[in-house]
Motif scaffolding. Structure first.
Motif, PDB file in Angstrom:
ATOM      1  N   CYS A 192      52.011  -4.888 -14.679  1.00  0.00           N
ATOM      2  CA  CYS A 192      51.915  -3.452 -14.966  1.00  0.00           C
ATOM      3  C   CYS A 192      51.459  -2.725 -13.699  1.00  0.00           C
ATOM      4  O   CYS A 192      50.508  -3.152 -13.039  1.00  0.00           O
ATOM      5  N   CYS A 225      47.541  -1.269 -14.742  1.00  0.00           N
ATOM      6  CA  CYS A 225      46.406  -2.155 -15.031  1.00  0.00           C
ATOM      7  C   CYS A 225      46.592  -3.534 -14.404  1.00  0.00           C
ATOM      8  O   CYS A 225      45.657  -4.328 -14.367  1.00  0.00           O
ATOM      9  N   ARG A 236      48.153  -6.065 -15.469  1.00  0.00           N
ATOM     10  CA  ARG A 236      48.342  -7.204 -16.372  1.00  0.00           C
ATOM     11  C   ARG A 236      49.785  -7.689 -16.314  1.00  0.00           C
ATOM     12  O   ARG A 236      50.704  -6.911 -16.054  1.00  0.00           O
ATOM     13  N   CYS A 261      52.857  -1.661 -18.614  1.00  0.00           N
ATOM     14  CA  CYS A 261      52.720  -2.208 -19.963  1.00  0.00           C
ATOM     15  C   CYS A 261      52.804  -1.031 -20.937  1.00  0.00           C
ATOM     16  O   CYS A 261      52.571   0.123 -20.560  1.00  0.00           O
ATOM     17  N   CYS A 318      49.451   1.101 -21.228  1.00  0.00           N
ATOM     18  CA  CYS A 318      49.194   2.099 -20.184  1.00  0.00           C
ATOM     19  C   CYS A 318      50.174   3.260 -20.312  1.00  0.00           C
ATOM     20  O   CYS A 318      49.799   4.426 -20.182  1.00  0.00           O
ATOM     21  N   TYR A 368      39.417   3.915 -22.237  1.00  0.00           N
ATOM     22  CA  TYR A 368      40.482   2.912 -22.107  1.00  0.00           C
ATOM     23  C   TYR A 368      40.247   2.020 -20.892  1.00  0.00           C
ATOM     24  O   TYR A 368      40.272   0.791 -20.985  1.00  0.00           O
TER      25      TYR A 368
HETATM   26 ZN    ZN Z   1      48.976  -1.560 -18.034  1.00  0.00          ZN
END
Ligand code: ZN
Ligand code: ZN
Length: 210
Positions: free
Chosen positions: A61, A64, A66, A98, A101, A141
């Motif tokens: 992502c 973030c 991930r 992702c 997000c 978040y």
């Molecule tokens: Zn993300």
């Protein structure tokens, strides 16, 4: 209780109307994108571009970091394709994030005026927990993603990475930037006219059948 039901139903009608207007907004932005990619001679489906996104973000992502599994990935437009951000589907503005997000970023994207940063995506990456009130959902978040001591550093790194990537497509990003004000003007008009058309036309049609 009955009052709440009425309010809820009214809200649903309003939402249906703005869905139609938002669809028009998106269609218009896609058409402008086609015009710009024709001008620069390549688009986001080109193998070279897809490869560049793959290499730069490596299936992670863009926000973030991930790892993206196929069910959690979303096509991400850093400058959102809505009437406030007026982003386009052009090289430099199409990456991967992702779904989480992508969804959380909407709060910043839908603001009429941004206060934390100049762009919606940079605003999204500015919620380090020090600038907003304690009820900020985006700050909350980011708190779920990284521990406090890593948050500011990781948000900054994500911003840098996206900026670097976009710099490679300066030509198309610049065309989007230059068109921003006129895009917003047209988008406002399209949105307003579509809503009033929907309201009037449906009213007439309802009168005709009932
Ligand atoms: Zn993300
Ligand atoms: Zn915040």
């Amino acid at each position: 209780m009955s009052f709440q039901t009425a309010a809820y139903l009214r809200k649903a009608t309003g939402r249906a109307k703005s869905d139609v207007a938002n669809k028009l907004v998106s269609m218009f932005l896609h058409e402008v994108s086609r015009k710009i990619t024709a001008k620069i001679g390549f688009n986001v489906a080109d193998e070279k571009y897809v490869h560049a996104v793959e290499t730069e973000f490596g299936g992670h992502c863009c926000y973030c970091g991930r790892l993206l599994e196929s069910d959690r990935a979303a096509v991400e437009h850093p400058d959102g394709m809505n009437r406030f951000r007026a982003g386009l589907h052009i090289p430099g503005n199409v990456i991967v994030s992702c779904k989480k997000c992508n969804n959380e970023k909407r709060r910043d994207d839908q603001l009429h005026e941004l206060t934390l940063a100049k762009t919606g995506w940079e605003s999204f990456l500015s919620h380090d927990g020090t600038k907003c009130g304690e009820h900020c959902k985006t700050c909350a978040y980011w708190k779920t993603i990284w521990p406090d001591e890593m948050k500011a550093k990781n948000l900054k790194a994500a911003r840098r990475k996206i900026l670097d990537f976009r710099e490679r497509y300066e030509e198309s990003i610049e065309l989007n930037r230059k068109a921003h004000n006129s895009l917003r003007r047209e988008l406002d008009k399209i949105y307003r006219e579509c809503q009033s058309f929907a309201t009037d036309r449906i009213k007439k049609a309802v009168e005709a059948v009932a």
